[in-house]
Design a protein around this motif. Structure first.
Motif, PDB file in Angstrom:
ATOM      1  N   ASP A  58       0.846  -1.186   0.000  1.00 46.08           N
ATOM      2  CA  ASP A  58       0.000   0.000   0.000  1.00 46.08           C
ATOM      3  C   ASP A  58       0.883   1.238   0.000  1.00 46.08           C
ATOM      4  OD1 ASP A  58      -1.829   2.000   0.388  1.00 46.08           O
ATOM      5  OD2 ASP A  58      -2.478   1.326   2.366  1.00 46.08           O
ATOM      6  N   ASP A  61      -1.576   7.645   0.702  1.00 49.57           N
ATOM      7  CA  ASP A  61      -1.935   8.859  -0.034  1.00 49.57           C
ATOM      8  C   ASP A  61      -2.764   8.585  -1.284  1.00 49.57           C
ATOM      9  OD1 ASP A  61      -0.589  10.366   1.841  1.00 49.57           O
ATOM     10  OD2 ASP A  61       1.263  10.389   0.692  1.00 49.57           O
ATOM     11  N   ASP A  62      -3.604   7.573  -1.250  1.00 49.71           N
ATOM     12  CA  ASP A  62      -4.515   7.265  -2.360  1.00 49.71           C
ATOM     13  C   ASP A  62      -3.820   6.993  -3.686  1.00 49.71           C
ATOM     14  OD1 ASP A  62      -6.748   7.468  -0.729  1.00 49.71           O
ATOM     15  OD2 ASP A  62      -6.890   9.632  -1.046  1.00 49.71           O
TER      16      ASP A  62
END
Length: 73
Positions: A58, A61-62
């Motif tokens: 992951d 921060d999108d």
């Protein structure tokens, strides 16, 4: 298009899309690379061949997920 790609903004269409990949080998710190163009099935780095896995990291921060590569055995 792969889920790992981060599209370029309209201001820079001449640059190919970029992918984040992490080279992971056991407990050693991973090495993060940015690959432009198509996401490869393997990469050469530091004299070793690294192959894509089904794992992801992951990025926070999108951002798109980071593809995990491990040493070829």
């Amino acid at each position: 298009m792969s889920e790992f790609v981060r599209d370029n903004p309209a201001a820079g269409p001449e640059e190919p899309d970029a992918y984040g990949i992490d080279l992971v080998d056991g407990d050693e710190p991973s090495v993060r690379l940015l690959v432009r163009g198509e996401l490869p099935e393997s990469v050469e780095h530091d004299g070793r061949t690294w192959v894509a896995t089904d794992e992801t990291h992951d990025p926070g921060d999108d951002g798109p997920p980071i593809a995990v590569f491990r040493p070829q055995v």
